[in-house]
Design a protein around this motif. Structure first.
Motif, PDB file in Angstrom:
ATOM      1  N   ASN A  17       1.119  -1.073   0.281  1.00  0.00           N
ATOM      2  CA  ASN A  17       0.025  -0.204  -0.136  1.00  0.00           C
ATOM      3  C   ASN A  17       0.805   1.233   0.366  1.00  0.00           C
ATOM      4  O   ASN A  17       1.809   1.550   0.674  1.00  0.00           O
TER       5      ASN A  17
ATOM      6  N   SER B 280       0.038   5.621  -0.560  1.00  0.00           N
ATOM      7  CA  SER B 280      -1.265   6.384  -0.269  1.00  0.00           C
ATOM      8  C   SER B 280      -2.024   6.274  -0.800  1.00  0.00           C
ATOM      9  O   SER B 280      -2.410   6.847  -1.626  1.00  0.00           O
ATOM     10  N   GLY B 281      -2.698   4.713  -0.192  1.00  0.00           N
ATOM     11  CA  GLY B 281      -4.063   4.975  -0.293  1.00  0.00           C
ATOM     12  C   GLY B 281      -3.893   3.704  -2.314  1.00  0.00           C
ATOM     13  O   GLY B 281      -5.089   3.116  -2.207  1.00  0.00           O
ATOM     14  N   MET B 282      -2.940   3.816  -2.352  1.00  0.00           N
ATOM     15  CA  MET B 282      -2.820   2.545  -3.895  1.00  0.00           C
ATOM     16  C   MET B 282      -2.915   1.242  -3.001  1.00  0.00           C
ATOM     17  O   MET B 282      -1.457   1.131  -2.629  1.00  0.00           O
ATOM     18  N   THR B 283      -3.140  -0.030  -3.316  1.00  0.00           N
ATOM     19  CA  THR B 283      -2.303  -1.038  -3.173  1.00  0.00           C
ATOM     20  C   THR B 283      -2.169  -1.513  -5.065  1.00  0.00           C
ATOM     21  O   THR B 283      -2.581  -1.685  -5.884  1.00  0.00           O
TER      22      THR B 283
END
Length: 135
Positions: free
Chosen positions: A84, A86-89
């Motif tokens: 993960n 900054s909110g991206m996986t």
């Protein structure tokens, strides 16, 4: 001509995107060629450094692959399944990414097989030892 010299020559003549290789000093070039060669020799058992050497284009592709591996790929090799940021996986599957996809296309995937002659199996009906068992 040593393997390192062959790899250098092949990259100079055939590889357009060679910035990562060009940025290395000669000591690190030797290290990465040795690492790539060792990885391929361990993965492909039919090759031998002396009698049946690896093809130079395969070593070149593995060298470039080793130079391109970033931290997320190293973590995936250690078993991490997602990262993960900054909110991206970023999902990374449980695949072996140690060998370059280009090398896998060139040399194929490693396939295990038993080399067992038919005469050593129960299916060999002409052998009298097996015939008395009723096969």
């Amino acid at each position: 001509m040593t393997v390192v010299e062959e790899v250098k020559e092949h990259i100079e003549l055939n590889v357009f995107h060679s910035q990562l290789w060009d940025a290395l000093d000669s000591g690190n070039q030797v290290k990465v060629v040795n690492q790539a060669s060792n990885q391929l020799l361990n993965y492909y058992g039919q090759y031998d450094a002396d009698e049946n050497p690896l093809p130079v284009p395969a070593i070149v592709e593995q060298v470039l692959w080793v130079l391109m591996i970033d931290d997320s790929m190293k973590r995936a090799d250690m078993g991490v399944t997602s990262i993960n940021v900054s909110g991206m996986t970023l999902n990374v599957s449980q695949r072996d990414r140690s060998i370059s996809p280009e090398v896998l296309r060139m040399l194929g995937r490693r396939v295990g097989r038993y080399g067992l002659p038919i005469a050593d199996t129960f299916r060999h009906r002409t052998n009298s030892n097996y015939a008395k068992r009723g096969y």
